[in-house]
Design a protein around this motif. Structure first.
Motif, PDB file in Angstrom:
ATOM      1  N   LYS A   1       5.152  -4.057   9.200  1.00 28.64           N
ATOM      2  CA  LYS A   1       4.575  -2.809   8.718  1.00 28.64           C
ATOM      3  C   LYS A   1       5.073  -2.564   7.308  1.00 28.64           C
ATOM      4  CE  LYS A   1       3.658   1.996   9.974  1.00 28.64           C
ATOM      5  NZ  LYS A   1       3.840   3.064  10.998  1.00 28.64           N
ATOM      6  N   LEU A   2       4.168  -2.258   6.400  1.00 29.20           N
ATOM      7  CA  LEU A   2       4.518  -2.057   4.998  1.00 29.20           C
ATOM      8  C   LEU A   2       5.043  -0.644   4.779  1.00 29.20           C
ATOM      9  CD1 LEU A   2       1.380  -3.702   3.341  1.00 29.20           C
ATOM     10  CD2 LEU A   2       3.534  -4.790   3.992  1.00 29.20           C
ATOM     11  N   ASP A   3       6.096  -0.516   3.979  1.00 30.19           N
ATOM     12  CA  ASP A   3       6.615   0.822   3.717  1.00 30.19           C
ATOM     13  C   ASP A   3       5.773   1.516   2.645  1.00 30.19           C
ATOM     14  OD1 ASP A   3       7.560   0.162   1.132  1.00 30.19           O
ATOM     15  OD2 ASP A   3       9.603  -0.191   1.817  1.00 30.19           O
ATOM     16  N   GLN A   4       5.995   2.812   2.455  1.00 24.41           N
ATOM     17  CA  GLN A   4       5.145   3.602   1.572  1.00 24.41           C
ATOM     18  C   GLN A   4       5.302   3.208   0.110  1.00 24.41           C
ATOM     19  OE1 GLN A   4       4.235   7.448   2.791  1.00 24.41           O
ATOM     20  NE2 GLN A   4       3.884   8.300   0.764  1.00 24.41           N
ATOM     21  N   ILE A   5       6.518   2.840  -0.303  1.00 23.74           N
ATOM     22  CA  ILE A   5       6.717   2.406  -1.690  1.00 23.74           C
ATOM     23  C   ILE A   5       5.879   1.158  -1.969  1.00 23.74           C
ATOM     24  CG2 ILE A   5       8.386   1.528  -3.372  1.00 23.74           C
ATOM     25  CD1 ILE A   5      10.528   3.189  -1.951  1.00 23.74           C
ATOM     26  N   ASN A   6       5.899   0.235  -1.041  1.00 24.10           N
ATOM     27  CA  ASN A   6       5.126  -0.996  -1.167  1.00 24.10           C
ATOM     28  C   ASN A   6       3.638  -0.684  -1.209  1.00 24.10           C
ATOM     29  OD1 ASN A   6       3.924  -3.523  -0.907  1.00 24.10           O
ATOM     30  ND2 ASN A   6       5.396  -4.249   0.598  1.00 24.10           N
ATOM     31  N   ARG A   7       3.175   0.149  -0.295  1.00 26.77           N
ATOM     32  CA  ARG A   7       1.753   0.466  -0.233  1.00 26.77           C
ATOM     33  C   ARG A   7       1.298   1.194  -1.500  1.00 26.77           C
ATOM     34  NH1 ARG A   7       0.481   3.839   4.243  1.00 26.77           N
ATOM     35  NH2 ARG A   7      -1.683   3.124   4.147  1.00 26.77           N
ATOM     36  N   GLN A   8       2.163   2.066  -2.027  1.00 27.18           N
ATOM     37  CA  GLN A   8       1.819   2.759  -3.271  1.00 27.18           C
ATOM     38  C   GLN A   8       1.740   1.780  -4.434  1.00 27.18           C
ATOM     39  OE1 GLN A   8       1.093   6.234  -3.375  1.00 27.18           O
ATOM     40  NE2 GLN A   8       0.177   5.461  -5.280  1.00 27.18           N
TER      41      GLN A   8
ATOM     42  N   GLN B   1       0.704  -1.223  -4.185  1.00 31.04           N
ATOM     43  CA  GLN B   1      -0.568  -1.918  -4.049  1.00 31.04           C
ATOM     44  C   GLN B   1      -1.717  -1.086  -4.626  1.00 31.04           C
ATOM     45  OE1 GLN B   1       0.076  -5.016  -3.184  1.00 31.04           O
ATOM     46  NE2 GLN B   1       2.147  -4.278  -2.726  1.00 31.04           N
ATOM     47  N   VAL B   2      -1.624   0.246  -4.512  1.00 30.12           N
ATOM     48  CA  VAL B   2      -2.634   1.122  -5.120  1.00 30.12           C
ATOM     49  C   VAL B   2      -2.647   0.920  -6.639  1.00 30.12           C
ATOM     50  CG1 VAL B   2      -3.356   3.516  -5.509  1.00 30.12           C
ATOM     51  CG2 VAL B   2      -2.467   2.834  -3.270  1.00 30.12           C
ATOM     52  N   LYS B   3      -1.457   0.747  -7.222  1.00 30.74           N
ATOM     53  CA  LYS B   3      -1.341   0.587  -8.674  1.00 30.74           C
ATOM     54  C   LYS B   3      -2.021  -0.684  -9.180  1.00 30.74           C
ATOM     55  CE  LYS B   3       3.127   2.983  -8.869  1.00 30.74           C
ATOM     56  NZ  LYS B   3       4.580   2.813  -9.108  1.00 30.74           N
ATOM     57  N   THR B   4      -2.235  -1.641  -8.289  1.00 31.45           N
ATOM     58  CA  THR B   4      -2.913  -2.868  -8.718  1.00 31.45           C
ATOM     59  C   THR B   4      -4.372  -2.616  -9.067  1.00 31.45           C
ATOM     60  OG1 THR B   4      -3.628  -3.503  -6.471  1.00 31.45           O
ATOM     61  CG2 THR B   4      -1.436  -4.240  -7.191  1.00 31.45           C
ATOM     62  N   GLY B   5      -4.918  -1.494  -8.545  1.00 34.35           N
ATOM     63  CA  GLY B   5      -6.310  -1.162  -8.831  1.00 34.35           C
ATOM     64  C   GLY B   5      -7.300  -1.669  -7.805  1.00 34.35           C
TER      65      GLY B   5
ATOM     66  N   LEU C   1      -3.894   5.544  -1.199  1.00 29.54           N
ATOM     67  CA  LEU C   1      -2.914   5.036  -0.235  1.00 29.54           C
ATOM     68  C   LEU C   1      -3.531   4.783   1.132  1.00 29.54           C
ATOM     69  CD1 LEU C   1       0.159   4.403  -0.044  1.00 29.54           C
ATOM     70  CD2 LEU C   1       0.466   6.726   0.833  1.00 29.54           C
ATOM     71  N   GLU C   2      -4.479   5.627   1.527  1.00 28.58           N
ATOM     72  CA  GLU C   2      -5.071   5.505   2.860  1.00 28.58           C
ATOM     73  C   GLU C   2      -5.860   4.213   3.039  1.00 28.58           C
ATOM     74  OE1 GLU C   2      -5.102   8.412   1.023  1.00 28.58           O
ATOM     75  OE2 GLU C   2      -3.422   9.086   2.290  1.00 28.58           O
ATOM     76  N   THR C   3      -6.334   3.631   1.951  1.00 29.45           N
ATOM     77  CA  THR C   3      -7.125   2.404   2.054  1.00 29.45           C
ATOM     78  C   THR C   3      -6.267   1.138   2.066  1.00 29.45           C
ATOM     79  OG1 THR C   3      -7.433   2.332  -0.353  1.00 29.45           O
ATOM     80  CG2 THR C   3      -9.124   3.463   0.945  1.00 29.45           C
ATOM     81  N   VAL C   4      -4.974   1.274   1.814  1.00 29.21           N
ATOM     82  CA  VAL C   4      -4.076   0.113   1.836  1.00 29.21           C
ATOM     83  C   VAL C   4      -3.713  -0.195   3.296  1.00 29.21           C
ATOM     84  CG1 VAL C   4      -1.886  -0.863   1.061  1.00 29.21           C
ATOM     85  CG2 VAL C   4      -3.103   0.775  -0.386  1.00 29.21           C
ATOM     86  N   PRO C   5      -3.882  -1.436   3.747  1.00 26.58           N
ATOM     87  CA  PRO C   5      -3.510  -1.769   5.127  1.00 26.58           C
ATOM     88  C   PRO C   5      -2.049  -1.419   5.407  1.00 26.58           C
ATOM     89  CG  PRO C   5      -4.767  -3.551   4.156  1.00 26.58           C
ATOM     90  CD  PRO C   5      -4.469  -2.585   3.044  1.00 26.58           C
ATOM     91  N   GLN C   6      -1.791  -1.036   6.639  1.00 26.20           N
ATOM     92  CA  GLN C   6      -0.426  -0.681   7.009  1.00 26.20           C
ATOM     93  C   GLN C   6       0.394  -1.901   7.423  1.00 26.20           C
ATOM     94  OE1 GLN C   6       0.421   2.845   9.311  1.00 26.20           O
ATOM     95  NE2 GLN C   6      -1.674   3.573   9.094  1.00 26.20           N
ATOM     96  N   TYR C   7      -0.295  -2.992   7.783  1.00 26.49           N
ATOM     97  CA  TYR C   7       0.411  -4.182   8.268  1.00 26.49           C
ATOM     98  C   TYR C   7       0.003  -5.420   7.473  1.00 26.49           C
ATOM     99  CZ  TYR C   7       1.803  -1.376  12.284  1.00 26.49           C
ATOM    100  OH  TYR C   7       2.347  -0.400  13.083  1.00 26.49           O
ATOM    101  N   ALA C   8       0.887  -6.413   7.476  1.00 24.55           N
ATOM    102  CA  ALA C   8       0.620  -7.645   6.738  1.00 24.55           C
ATOM    103  C   ALA C   8       1.369  -8.817   7.358  1.00 24.55           C
ATOM    104  CB  ALA C   8       1.025  -7.480   5.279  1.00 24.55           C
TER     105      ALA C   8
END
Length: 254
Positions: free
Chosen positions: A169-176, A178-182, A187-194
């Motif tokens: 499960k990805l933490d919020q810092i990581n998921r945020q 990923q949002v910065k990559t464009g 945040l809601e569209t970033v998968p929670q798991y990887a």
């Protein structure tokens, strides 16, 4: 050939600092190219484990442009992939590597993690067997803003992990980040798991090249190099890897 302005060791880890990300990428590309070229003189095939992300873009372009590497004798793997994302999704690491590497160099094989596999646990087993079929000659890494290597975030990183590939499960810092990559709108569209290759599998590589440019990495680079070696900053484990090198620009070293 651009040269590092500063070079030193932190424990077993070689650290080199450059005036710019462009100079860093060019020099590291020449280091990697020479290593791969010489290795192909000594053995028939080699295996690479590739990272994705903005830290790799200039480096990959420079490495491919140098030429003189027989990619038809190289098998490629990658470090991670989002769970539930297909290979054509804009954020898919398979798409990133297919377009930026595979279509340009035509390797012997490129083994991809199937992010949309119907049986994710079985996919971990399949990829583990592929990784263990031969030694990894070179692993390329970036460092996440939370200190992650691949998708080994602090909460799930394990320096003694029994697994080679696992679901996390990805933490919020990581998921945020990923949002910065464009590639994700919020945040809601970033998968929670990887899927991720684990820390011990990364550290088993014969050579490790880690690139961490940009000001946004400065805080975690300081923690990585001057804090304790702990899963609170997974990248700190590289200080115990004599085969590893960390490459910074002046901004990330600030």
């Amino acid at each position: 050939m651009p040269a590092a302005t500063t070079s030193f060791h932190v424990d077993d880890l070689l650290v080199q600092i450059y005036n710019s990300e462009t100079e860093m990428a060019q020099d590291v590309a020449e280091i990697a190219q020479k290593y791969l070229y010489n290795l192909l003189q000594a053995q028939d095939t080699i295996a690479l484990l590739l990272a994705t992300g903005n830290s790799q873009l200039k480096f990959l372009d420079a490495l491919i442009a140098l030429g003189e590497i027989d990619w038809s004798r190289i098998t490629l793997f990658h470090l991670d992939e989002y769970l539930g994302i297909n290979a054509d999704h804009p954020a898919s690491f398979r798409r990133y590597l297919r377009e930026r590497v595979e279509k340009r160099v035509f390797p012997q094989q490129f083994h991809y993690i199937q992010g949309d596999a119907l049986e994710p646990v079985a996919e971990c087993d399949r990829y583990t067997k592929l990784l263990k079929a031969q030694p990894i000659d070179l692993c390329l890494l970036g460092v996440g803003e939370n200190g992650h290597l691949a998708f080994n975030d602090p909460a799930v990183a394990d320096f003694e992990d029994a697994a080679s590939v696992k679901l996390v499960k990805l933490d919020q810092i990581n998921r945020q980040q990923q949002v910065k990559t464009g590639y994700f709108s919020n945040l809601e569209t970033v998968p929670q798991y990887a899927f991720t290759v684990t820390i011990p599998m990364i550290c088993a590589a014969k050579k490790i090249i880690c690139l961490a440019p940009e000001t946004r990495k400065a805080k975690i680079v300081k923690e990585m190099l001057h804090g304790c070696i702990t899963t609170n900053c997974p990248a700190s484990i590289l200080r115990k890897q004599p085969q590893a090198s960390l490459f910074l620009d002046v901004n990330s070293a600030s």
